[in-house]
Scaffold this active site. Structure first.
Site, PDB file in Angstrom:
ATOM      1  N   HIS A  40       0.791  -1.037   0.169  1.00 14.04           N
ATOM      2  CA  HIS A  40      -0.219   0.113   0.183  1.00 14.04           C
ATOM      3  C   HIS A  40       0.899   1.139  -0.087  1.00 14.04           C
ATOM      4  CE1 HIS A  40       0.470  -1.365   4.190  1.00 14.04           C
ATOM      5  NE2 HIS A  40       1.150  -0.217   4.288  1.00 14.04           N
ATOM      6  N   HIS A 128       5.904   5.279  -1.430  1.00 19.37           N
ATOM      7  CA  HIS A 128       6.494   3.864  -1.628  1.00 19.37           C
ATOM      8  C   HIS A 128       5.541   2.798  -1.361  1.00 19.37           C
ATOM      9  CE1 HIS A 128       7.617   4.514   2.344  1.00 19.37           C
ATOM     10  NE2 HIS A 128       7.856   3.199   2.215  1.00 19.37           N
TER      11      HIS A 128
END
Length: 196
Positions: A40, A128
């Site tokens: 995620h 990220h």
């Protein structure tokens, strides 16, 4: 409750990232590779939050989500934390696309948390998806080379999620609540915002 706010990429994006990560798994270096269910884009980590504070927190997050627009994003490139030096402890897949809007969304989520007296970090936001960890930290340059180029398909991020992290549980992450980003829900938004 251990909470964070995140964007969840769609299944097809995660599948393509998984194929790329499989190339790195074959590398001999002992890394703890994360599972695709754990991938995620964290907007803000909230840490431990008492359950009775949830109503004011969700109200603040929902209000912040309504001020932002959907984002066109892609998973692209690799990176490491820390980024400098020879030894890193985290290997991640990068995010490209509407990065200014993504940064504004992350700042909005941080402000929402602070508005209800939940302390959050102030370090620069680096979007990220964590794909592996190295304990102890090590030189991950060869692993990045083995992973090769990463260029994922674009998708439209339309929702933010408040997620509970439950380490040790079979269902490690549980979505507590989801909000549509505001301009997506607003029928009077300019039509050009719908284009990726």
């Amino acid at each position: 409750m251990r909470l964070f706010v995140a964007l969840n990429p769609p299944t097809e994006v995660l599948r393509a990232l998984g194929e790329a990560v499989d190339r790195g798994r074959s590398h001999g270096r002992p890394l703890r590779w994360t599972h695709s269910d754990d991938w995620h884009i964290t907007l803000v980590f909230l840490g431990e939050v008492e359950e009775e504070r949830l109503p004011v927190l969700t109200e603040a997050i929902g209000a912040a989500a309504r001020t932002q627009r959907p984002l066109s994003l892609a998973v692209e490139g690799w990176g490491r934390f820390p980024p400098r030096g020879r030894r890193s402890s985290v290997l991640w897949a990068g995010v490209t696309g509407d990065l200014d809007a993504l940064d504004a969304l992350a700042r909005g989520m941080r402000r929402a948390a602070r508005s209800v007296r939940i302390p959050v970090e102030r370090r620069p936001y680096v979007p990220h998806l964590t794909v592996a960890r190295s304990r102890p930290p090590s030189d991950l340059a060869e692993v990045v080379e083995d992973l090769g180029e990463l260029r994922g398909a674009r998708w439209r991020a339309r929702d933010v999620h408040l997620i509970e992290s439950r380490p040790g549980s079979a269902d490690r992450y549980r979505t507590v609540q989801t909000w549509a980003l505001g301009w997506e829900a607003d029928s009077e938004r300019p039509p050009e915002l719908d284009t990726p």
